[in-house]
Write a protein that holds these residues in place. Structure first.
Motif, mmCIF file in Angstrom:
data_model
loop_
_atom_site.group_PDB
_atom_site.id
_atom_site.type_symbol
_atom_site.label_atom_id
_atom_site.label_comp_id
_atom_site.label_asym_id
_atom_site.label_seq_id
_atom_site.Cartn_x
_atom_site.Cartn_y
_atom_site.Cartn_z
ATOM 1 N N GLU A 277 43.351 32.228 31.368
ATOM 2 C CA GLU A 277 42.694 33.423 30.818
ATOM 3 C C GLU A 277 41.214 33.160 30.560
ATOM 4 O O GLU A 277 40.363 33.980 30.858
ATOM 5 C CB GLU A 277 43.370 33.844 29.516
ATOM 6 N N ARG A 280 39.559 32.989 33.805
ATOM 7 C CA ARG A 280 39.430 34.352 34.335
ATOM 8 C C ARG A 280 38.321 35.106 33.584
ATOM 9 O O ARG A 280 37.482 35.755 34.196
ATOM 10 C CB ARG A 280 40.765 35.090 34.179
ATOM 11 N N GLN A 283 35.092 33.812 34.743
ATOM 12 C CA GLN A 283 34.804 34.333 36.088
ATOM 13 C C GLN A 283 34.400 35.800 36.003
ATOM 14 O O GLN A 283 33.437 36.230 36.643
ATOM 15 C CB GLN A 283 36.056 34.234 36.985
#
Ligand code: ADP
Length: 660
Positions: A277, A280, A283
């Protein structure tokens, strides 16, 4: 003032025992070989043993028969080991009442250390909430759940369903546990113990309300109130200090009557999930920063060609916020031009082929917005398996680049034009300069011959030679003046000047050089007209206008010159009946090197400098010059100058006359 520290009172053994007896909790002290050394009054009452009888006996008299050989050791040693692992938290202990009944007791076990004399101390508390604790000893406490290690006293051999259940629980990739009410841990799988950083044996019997994490304790409480609950957080093991991100679901466990008799917990280690997470999020944050701050416009569309994302740069082109686009199509957002753009998107969607650097002129397309020119690229966005998930488009504002390109082309054209004008000018200039030179040298040769032969020299030949010389001088002066004007250096030496006299003088000089042809008529003003001006430069203006009038009136006719004062302005006009000037050319007439279209068709000499110089001189006198003309019918040039009075009012006292 210093106070003396009171001496520590020596506590008599009897007084100490009184203290122990006054305690509400039951206290039991054993030696290193598990003989009971001491029990307080509360323990006497709890266990039903008189102190005198129990003291000196082995602790095993208190252990129910089925726990006599607890995991190949004694129950007391087991509890002591567990105490170290559970950091002194309370646990559930089965002990035998003097009557033989089993008691479920909450115990905290501690000891004085391994050094002799080692003493094991148990603090005991009865659990009145445990229903029938004495009637069904330990069934509720260390109950024989299928997945729990078999121990002595297991009620029955596991059934097939129980073995299956055990298999599932033992192999589940999640931590599973079961607790009673009060919440002592009844059973758990190895995964659960592993998550908490300890062993299953150490956990069983632990009072969950004594956990350090108050959020977990709250979840347990809520579960025992009959509600499902969730926990997510970093669980820190008290014993190992290990911090594990966990997610747990708690559910109440009810008996046939619906009473909450405990609960179950399902625990998941979310370390990997958290890391993923976080990765992510990083990102996404990176991607969204890139998207947001990219100097180009970016948008993403779903397979139905609806906006999924649009960055600020692109959204701002239409002045709408990015949120306004989401879920809408291009035609919905942009109107008819959007239909055209959507067709390109559809093409990319259908062919799967990107469309690169499509040049768009927004104005021509009817697109409103700040970008006049742009290039648009559209491409399919694919999943790893190749499926098209949507489309992306990158839009670049090329307005600046396009304008720069247009400007560059304009400058190039201008430069080419300037080169052409310069080349033309050089050709014309050399021709113009040569034109008076040839007749001049002819005249001079004739005069020379006549002198040699002793013949008389005629005045007209000399006059004409001088005329050519004047023409040559004028041309050279024009060239010099023009370059002076360009460098801002045409100096004036103003003085009160009789303009009517100046005009008469110029007409006289002009006529003296002129061969027969046109007539010049000067409408002399009734009163003398004076201006503040440079007589040399003003003469240049008059001469130029007069010469042009004569030059561009090849069919003869009268040149009319007039002069009058109108209020604060002196107006001079020079009218000719000549070739005239095409109307579209008139506005360029006073530009440097400009020659009207109609003069090149006839061979009228000239450098296109005269009017340019006139305009500069007139402007420097605070006046203006303009023309009215009609092709084939003639032209009238107007020169307006401030009167002497008007100039004086502006500039103050008259300057001293200057010599050139
Ligand atoms: P030049 O006469 O040497 O070409 P000027 O600057 O005096 O240069 O005049 C610029 C242009 O204006 C001329 O080439 C001509 O086309 C036009 N022009 C000037 N005076 C007249 C006139 N009286 N009648 C017709 N055209 C004129």
């Amino acid at each position: 003032m210093r106070r003396e520290k009171p001496a520590v009172a020596h506590i008599e053994a009897d007084e100490f025992k009184q203290w122990m007896d006054a305690m509400a909790d039951a206290l039991l002290v054993c030696d290193d070989v598990e003989h009971i050394l001491y029990l307080n009054r509360a323990a006497e009452l709890l266990l039903g043993w008189p102190r005198e009888e129990l003291q000196g006996q082995s602790f095993s008299v208190l252990v129910p028969p089925r726990f006599q050989a607890w995991k190949e050791g004694s129950l007391l040693r087991h509890l002591l080991g567990k105490r170290l692992a559970s950091a002194g938290r309370s646990t559930l202990v089965p002990l035998r009442h003097r009557t033989g009944a089993e008691l479920a007791l909450e115990a905290v076990v501690s000891h004085t250390g391994k050094e002799p004399p080692e003493r094991v101390i148990l603090t005991l508390r009865h659990l009145p909430e445990v229903p029938d604790a004495t009637a069904e000893p330990l069934e509720l406490g260390l109950a024989p759940y299928p997945w729990q290690h078999a121990h002595q006293g297991l009620a029955h051999a596991p059934t097939l369903a129980e073995r299956l259940y055990q298999l599932i629980v033992e192999n589940a990739p999640l931590g599973l546990f079961h607790f009673g009410n009060p919440p002592f841990l009844i059973a758990c799988n190895d995964q659960f113990a592993g998550l908490l950083g300890t062993t299953r044996q150490q956990l069983l019997g632990l009072n969950l309300l004594t956990l350090r994490d108050m959020r977990v304790v709250d979840c347990i409480r809520v579960t025992l109130q009959g509600q499902h609950t969730r926990y997510e957080g970093n669980y820190v093991s008290t014993t190992t200090g290990k911090c594990t991100p966990l997610r747990a679901h708690f559910a109440p466990f009810r008996d046939e009557q619906g009473r909450v008799v405990g609960g179950v917990g399902i625990v998941e280690d979310i370390t990997t999930q958290r890391r993923m997470e976080q990765e992510r999020d990083t990102q996404l944050a990176l991607a969204s920063t890139l998207l947001r701050t990219a100097p180009v416009g970016m948008a993403f569309y779903d397979t139905r060609l609806r906006f999924v994302h649009i960055n600020d740069v692109l959204a701002s082109v239409t002045g709408q916020p990015p949120e306004a686009y989401i879920g809408h199509t291009l035609p919905e957002m942009l109107g008819p031009p959007g239909i055209q753009l959507e067709q390109f998107l559809r093409h990319v969607m259908e062919t799967g082929q990107p469309l690169e650097r499509l040049e768009v002129n927004s104005r021509e397309m009817g697109l409103l917005g700040t970008w006049e020119y742009s290039t648009i690229s559209m491409y399919p966005v694919r999943a790893p398996d190749g499926r098209i998930l949507g489309l992306g488009s990158v839009v670049e504002d090329t307005t600046g680049a396009k304008r720069a390109e247009q400007e560059r082309l304009r400058l190039l054209r201008e430069a080419q034009e300037a080169v052409r004008v310069r080349d033309d000018f050089l050709t014309i200039a050399s021709h113009e300069l040569k034109t008076p030179l040839t007749p001049l040298s002819l005249r001079l040769a004739t005069l020379e011959r006549k002198l040699e032969r002793g013949e008389p020299l005629d005045a007209s030949s000399l006059q004409q030679a001088r005329g050519h010389l004047v023409r040559l001088t004028t041309l050279i002066n024009d060239l010099l003046d023009s370059s002076r004007i360009e460098s801002g250096g045409l100096a004036l030496h103003p003085q009160p000047t009789r303009l009517d006299v100046l005009i008469e003088h110029v007409i006289r000089v002009t006529e003296s050089f002129r061969e027969a042809g046109n007539r010049i008529a000067f409408h002399v003003p009734v009163r003398p007209i004076e201006v503040m001006g440079d007589p040399y430069r003003l003469e240049q203006v008059i001469a130029n206008l007069l010469e042009n009038a004569l030059k561009y009136s090849p069919d003869g006719g009268t040149i009319h010159v007039s002069l009058e004062a109108r209020g604060e302005v002196v107006l001079m006009t020079v009218s000719d009946p000549g070739i005239g000037i095409p109307s579209d050319q008139q506005k360029h007439l006073f530009e440097r090197h400009f020659r009207a279209r109609n003069v090149s068709t006839h061979s009228y000499g000239g450098l296109g400098l005269g009017l340019y110089i006139c305009r500069d001189i007139v402007a420097r006198h605070g006046g203006s010059i303009w023309v009215e003309s009609e092709v084939g019918r003639g032209s009238t040039f107007y020169v307006a100058l401030p009167t002497l009075q008007a100039s004086r009012a502006l500039t103050g006292p008259t300057p001293e006359p200057q010599m050139h």
